[in-house]
Design a protein around this motif. Structure first.
Motif, mmCIF file in Angstrom:
data_model
loop_
_atom_site.group_PDB
_atom_site.id
_atom_site.type_symbol
_atom_site.label_atom_id
_atom_site.label_comp_id
_atom_site.label_asym_id
_atom_site.label_seq_id
_atom_site.Cartn_x
_atom_site.Cartn_y
_atom_site.Cartn_z
ATOM 1 N N GLN A 170 -2.413 -4.564 -0.127
ATOM 2 C CA GLN A 170 -3.316 -3.817 0.742
ATOM 3 C C GLN A 170 -4.621 -4.588 0.929
ATOM 4 O O GLN A 170 -5.140 -5.166 -0.019
ATOM 5 C CB GLN A 170 -3.626 -2.451 0.134
ATOM 6 C CG GLN A 170 -2.436 -1.515 0.067
ATOM 7 C CD GLN A 170 -2.806 -0.154 -0.479
ATOM 8 O OE1 GLN A 170 -3.788 -0.007 -1.197
ATOM 9 N NE2 GLN A 170 -2.017 0.849 -0.158
ATOM 10 N N ARG B 284 0.116 -3.354 -5.083
ATOM 11 C CA ARG B 284 0.605 -2.047 -5.529
ATOM 12 C C ARG B 284 2.126 -2.101 -5.696
ATOM 13 O O ARG B 284 2.833 -2.752 -4.924
ATOM 14 C CB ARG B 284 0.209 -0.992 -4.513
ATOM 15 C CG ARG B 284 0.761 0.381 -4.763
ATOM 16 C CD ARG B 284 0.284 1.359 -3.713
ATOM 17 N NE ARG B 284 -1.100 1.751 -3.918
ATOM 18 C CZ ARG B 284 -1.684 2.766 -3.288
ATOM 19 N NH1 ARG B 284 -0.999 3.476 -2.412
ATOM 20 N NH2 ARG B 284 -2.943 3.059 -3.518
ATOM 21 N N TYR C 255 -1.078 4.868 -10.208
ATOM 22 C CA TYR C 255 -1.685 3.719 -9.527
ATOM 23 C C TYR C 255 -3.094 3.467 -10.061
ATOM 24 O O TYR C 255 -3.503 2.329 -10.282
ATOM 25 C CB TYR C 255 -1.760 3.969 -8.019
ATOM 26 C CG TYR C 255 -0.468 3.736 -7.264
ATOM 27 C CD1 TYR C 255 0.376 2.685 -7.592
ATOM 28 C CD2 TYR C 255 -0.103 4.558 -6.209
ATOM 29 C CE1 TYR C 255 1.560 2.467 -6.899
ATOM 30 C CE2 TYR C 255 1.078 4.353 -5.502
ATOM 31 C CZ TYR C 255 1.901 3.302 -5.850
ATOM 32 O OH TYR C 255 3.058 3.086 -5.165
ATOM 33 N N LYS C 256 -3.826 4.550 -10.266
ATOM 34 C CA LYS C 256 -5.221 4.443 -10.681
ATOM 35 C C LYS C 256 -5.357 4.098 -12.165
ATOM 36 O O LYS C 256 -6.291 3.399 -12.566
ATOM 37 C CB LYS C 256 -5.935 5.767 -10.392
ATOM 38 C CG LYS C 256 -7.454 5.700 -10.467
ATOM 39 C CD LYS C 256 -8.059 7.038 -10.082
ATOM 40 C CE LYS C 256 -9.586 6.999 -10.111
ATOM 41 N NZ LYS C 256 -10.141 6.144 -9.074
ATOM 42 N N ASN D 223 -0.192 8.676 -7.553
ATOM 43 C CA ASN D 223 -1.559 8.196 -7.315
ATOM 44 C C ASN D 223 -2.312 8.008 -8.626
ATOM 45 O O ASN D 223 -3.072 7.052 -8.792
ATOM 46 C CB ASN D 223 -2.310 9.175 -6.416
ATOM 47 C CG ASN D 223 -1.854 9.099 -4.976
ATOM 48 O OD1 ASN D 223 -1.251 8.106 -4.560
ATOM 49 N ND2 ASN D 223 -2.117 10.139 -4.206
ATOM 50 N N GLN E 27 -1.010 -0.716 -9.949
ATOM 51 C CA GLN E 27 -1.871 -1.240 -8.890
ATOM 52 C C GLN E 27 -2.925 -2.126 -9.536
ATOM 53 O O GLN E 27 -3.636 -1.693 -10.434
ATOM 54 C CB GLN E 27 -2.534 -0.112 -8.101
ATOM 55 C CG GLN E 27 -3.505 -0.619 -7.025
ATOM 56 C CD GLN E 27 -4.003 0.500 -6.131
ATOM 57 O OE1 GLN E 27 -3.233 1.109 -5.405
ATOM 58 N NE2 GLN E 27 -5.290 0.758 -6.177
ATOM 59 N N MET F 150 -5.500 -5.777 -3.000
ATOM 60 C CA MET F 150 -4.879 -4.927 -4.017
ATOM 61 C C MET F 150 -3.362 -5.083 -3.918
ATOM 62 O O MET F 150 -2.803 -5.069 -2.821
ATOM 63 C CB MET F 150 -5.258 -3.460 -3.820
ATOM 64 C CG MET F 150 -6.750 -3.168 -3.907
ATOM 65 S SD MET F 150 -7.479 -3.560 -5.494
ATOM 66 C CE MET F 150 -6.660 -2.358 -6.537
#
Length: 864
Positions: free
Chosen positions: A230, A249, A326-327, A323, A332, A247
């Motif tokens: 991204q 992911r 990912y965080k 999500n 990610q 980024m």
């Protein structure tokens, strides 16, 4: 000095130099070496010296892609012994990396055996593994034997090694590079083979091509592990300047296990992320209960490919969980470009255009050198073939001259003198085999001569024409792209998605018991623990001032006497057993040594358009919006009211109603309209709400309706019930009227008050009466009394201590019940109108003296 003198006697040449100069000189040379000869790749072939030496040594050993594998130990030994004066472990590690399909976009070594894994497993020892060159490596080495690149002596001057490989494709962009040297580091991601070749061809067609046009071909990095990249802006910046951030992911799908249960499946992870560590990190989140909705994490990777399955609990929001992962994990990661390469013997931060230019310039040199080599070879061969053709026409004479010669040298000289052959032609003739003298061979010679003539013309054209030279490079790039090119693996997305997660979304909605004590201990327990425990765990002489079943998504506002409040989400409180003491508030949020809790407010939602009433001991009051109390950072107490002097916050109430009543310690009550009290922010100090006497202080302020009652708790353990409707309505900042008669000795002083609505009476809700060291639970019906102006005695103050607080539980439906019609009684004309009389706080007597009015002036003593 004598020692130095002796040394000087035996040393003939002493060079004096300072330590600074010595270190500076040595380190400069060392830095130059590791920059140019170890850690950074060459922009032309994209290889570090150790990688180049490994590939060249394998080529010299004949280890091509279609030949049998050979032991890695043999290769490492060959490289170490001839070209690379370092340890075999560093050579083998470089070999292993060149063979790992999760590190290299185009594999340069085909290794047989355990060459490590994406889980971080190391490769087997070099004595166990075998290797050979891949097709891509052969493309890098192609034509190296045709003097296409310069060679230099090795470390012991016994061998020659190439300074760069011919490189039939732009390896630096295709495979990328990582490295750290003195003062420099490089981090270049791999790119798609076909895209890089197309961009190189576009540059060959137009060396004035703009960066914007190049980006039509190179979309961005293409990692061997796939994933999603991204940040198009970061890619463009990096391709232009050599530095940028994107980024990476993982690629994930959400699969349905059942109607109410999902599973997150990871099929591609970010580049250079250790899969085993990633799975462990996700499982740790589950074990530590940082993500409650993860049921199980499994690594299901096999020969078919990578697969990580994350089973979620029933009803869990799969997209929210993804999500959060990912965080919180390496699903990610950020990738920072730092495209440093050796360009013209210097480390340079370069974008894609300088790299393509360096590669194309290198290919021009390679093709030129190869063409010169092949031209020289073709010209020599044509010269020999012409001599052989000439020989056939005078074959008998040549044979006779050779037969008459004494030896080879004499034969060469004879035919050179008799027939005019050159030394090269004569050498070819005398070494010719007899079967080549057949009639059919002359046809082959003539065909070969014609072919050589065409080849010489072509090579001359390449060497004399820039356009032809570029066309050759372009053709070879197209050919190699057909063999090695493959589809893109990494998906490119324009924008970096900002992941914002409300921590509340991660909390499971459940009921828990919360207990907060007078001394500031907070505990959270499950309903099961609460029901199984006979009594709460308390410190000596401590009592619960808040005990309620709440939702984990609720928030507690803990107000202190210093005008502060503590924002405490329920889910932030560690779960304990109900019999435990709990956590001291100072361990949650640091408070002052003289700061104590005065009240607790339970908030379900800060979106409620309601207000909070705050009052101080000296009668300062204000209203504030409930929404103002919501904060995102709550690592310390927040200010809710500015205090002056020795004033303290003593009362808070929530749920705005038409009227406000304030009660003082000496028994004065003031009623006024809510609209009279201004609305202020949390940093303001408020206005004077009640005029407090010098020996008096405010104890409570309440929102009330005119049909409500209110209950006052006295210091002697009595509860006095009164009616709001019978209180006159004044403006604020008045003293009010006296509702508790003064006694000269052991007076009843009011310590707290609570509103009592008709709905609360109807539902007979629970009442909590707290003393200094005891908590008494009762119901509203138990507060009823008659015939005593000091109310009903609820406990023995001599045994349980002075009164501290009274709390009446909220009714389920707290609405203003309809009034009952009252019978009208005709009163005599001289009857005192109580309500009219009470509209004045002070009245004038017949002898013109002012006296302060209280309710007890309206009754005879025998009516007490």
């Amino acid at each position: 000095m004598s020692v130095i003198k002796k040394v000087n006697d035996y040393v003939e040449n002493i060079i004096e130099s300072s330590v600074v100069e010595l270190f500076s000189d040595r380190f400069a040379r060392y830095s130059k070496y590791i920059i140019q000869e170890r850690a950074l790749p060459d922009a032309r072939d994209g290889l570090k010296p150790v990688q180049r030496r490994i590939l060249y040594a394998m080529q010299q050993l004949g280890m091509f892609h279609n030949k049998p594998y050979k032991k890695s130990a043999r290769i490492a030994g060959e490289v170490m012994g001839k070209y690379h004066p370092h340890g075999d472990s560093s050579i083998y590690e470089a070999m292993v990396r060149l063979s790992q399909d999760f590190k290299m976009r185009a594999l340069l070594i085909d290794m047989h055996g355990n060459n490590g894994s994406i889980d971080g497993d190391s490769a087997a020892a070099m004595r166990y593994t075998e290797a050979r060159l891949s097709k891509a490596a052969e493309a890098l080495l192609a034509d190296i034997e045709k003097r296409t690149v310069p060679f230099v002596p090795n470390f012991d001057d016994e061998e020659l090694e190439p300074t760069v490989l011919p490189a039939k494709f732009p390896n630096l962009l295709v495979n990328g590079a990582t490295g750290i040297s003195a003062g420099y580091a490089t981090k270049i991601p791999p790119h798609n083979f076909t895209e890089v070749v197309d961009a190189t061809i576009a540059y060959l067609d137009n060396d004035q091509i703009t960066f914007k046009e190049i980006t039509k071909y190179i979309k961005g990095p293409d990692f061997p592990t796939g994933g999603i990249v991204q940040g198009k802006e970061g890619i463009l910046q990096a391709l232009e300047t050599g530095a940028g951030k994107v980024m990476i992911r993982a690629k994930a799908d959400i699969e349905e296990i059942s109607k109410s249960q999902d599973c997150i499946v990871i099929t591609e992870i970010p580049y250079e992320v250790n899969k085993a560590d990633l799975v462990k990190a996700i499982d740790v989140l589950r074990i530590d209960k940082k993500i409650d909705d993860i049921l199980e994490v499994r690594d299901e990777s096999d020969q078919q490919g990578l697969r990580i399955a994350i089973d979620l609990k029933k009803g869990a929001d799969a997209q929210l969980m993804l999500n959060l992962l990912y965080k919180s994990t390496d699903l990610q990661v950020s990738y920072n470009y730092n495209m440093v390469a050796i360009l013209n013997h210097r480390p340079v931060l370069v974008g894609v255009l300088p790299i393509l230019k360096a590669y194309v310039d290198h290919q021009k040199d390679v093709i030129t050198n190869r063409s010169n080599y092949e031209l020289e070879k073709a010209q020599k061969r044509q010269h020999i073939v012409d001599g052989l053709i000439k020989m056939v026409s005078i074959l008998d004479g040549v044979i006779k001259a050779i037969r008459d010669s004494q030896n080879k040298q004499n034969a060469k000289e004879s035919i050179m003198e008799l027939f005019g052959f050159t030394d090269m032609q004569a050498e070819a003739i005398v070494t010719l085999q007899l079967y080549r003298l057949s009639n059919t061979d002359i046809l082959a010679l003539e065909q070969e001569s014609d072919s050589l003539g065409d080849k010489i013309k072509e090579l001359d054209h390449i060497l004399s024409s820039e356009h032809a030279l570029r066309r050759v490079i372009k053709r070879e790039l197209i050919d190699i792209s057909k063999v090695l090119g493959d589809p893109r693996r990494t998906q490119i997305e324009e924008e970096i998605e900002t992941i914002k997660i409300d921590e509340k979304d991660l909390i499971s909605d459940e009921k828990v018991m919360i207990g907060i004590t007078k001394d500031g201990y907070v505990k959270r327990a499950s309903s099961r623990s609460y029901q199984a425990t006979l009594s709460a765990g308390l410190k000596q002489d401590d009592v619960l001032i808040f005990e309620k079943e709440v939702n984990t998504l609720d928030t507690l506002l803990l107000f202190t006497n210093l005008g502060n409040y503590i924002f405490l989400p329920v889910y932030k409180i560690d779960e304990q057993k109900w019999k435990d003491l709990g956590v001291y508030i100072n361990n949650i949020t640091p408070i002052a040594h003289d700061e104590r809790l005065i009240d607790v407010l339970l908030v379900n939602s800060f979106k409620d358009n309601d207000y909070v009433l705050l009052a101080t001991k000296q009668g300062m009051m204000k209203q504030s919006k409930l929404s103002d109390f919501e904060v995102t950072r709550y690592y310390k107490p927040m200010k809710c009211m500015k205090l002056s002097g020795y004033d303290e916050l003593v009362s808070i109430d929530y749920g705005q109603k038409d009227d406000i009543i304030s009660i003082s310690k000496n028994g004065y009550v003031l009623r006024y309209k809510t609209d009279d009290l201004p609305l202020y922010g949390l940093q303001a100090g408020g206005v004077k709400g009640m005029n407090i006497g010098s020996q008096d202080e405010l104890v409570s302020s309440l929102y009330v309706r005119d049909r409500d009652d209110f209950i006052m708790l006295t210091s002697r353990g009595h509860v006095i019930k009164d009616i709001v409707e019978e209180l006159p309505v004044y403006s604020r900042n008045r003293r009010g009227i006296l509702v508790i008669e003064h006694l000269k000795s052991n007076p009843h002083e009011c310590v707290d008050a609570a509103r009592l609505s008709k709905a609360q009476q109807k539902e007979n809700v629970e009442v909590l009466i707290v003393t200094k060291n005891y908590a008494l639970k009762t119901t509203v019906s138990e507060l009823k009394y008659s015939g005593n102006k000091f109310g009903k005695k609820m406990y023995d103050d001599a045994e349980l201590g002075n009164g501290y607080m009274i709390k009446i539980e909220d009714a389920l439906e707290d609405v203003d019940l309809p009034k009952k019609e009252k019978k009208v009684i005709n009163k005599p004309k001289d009857t005192i109108k109580v309500v009219d009389l009470l509209k004045e706080e002070e009245i004038m007597t017949k002898d013109h003296k002012k006296i302060h009015l209280n309710r007890f002036d309206l009754f005879d003593d025998n009516d007490e």
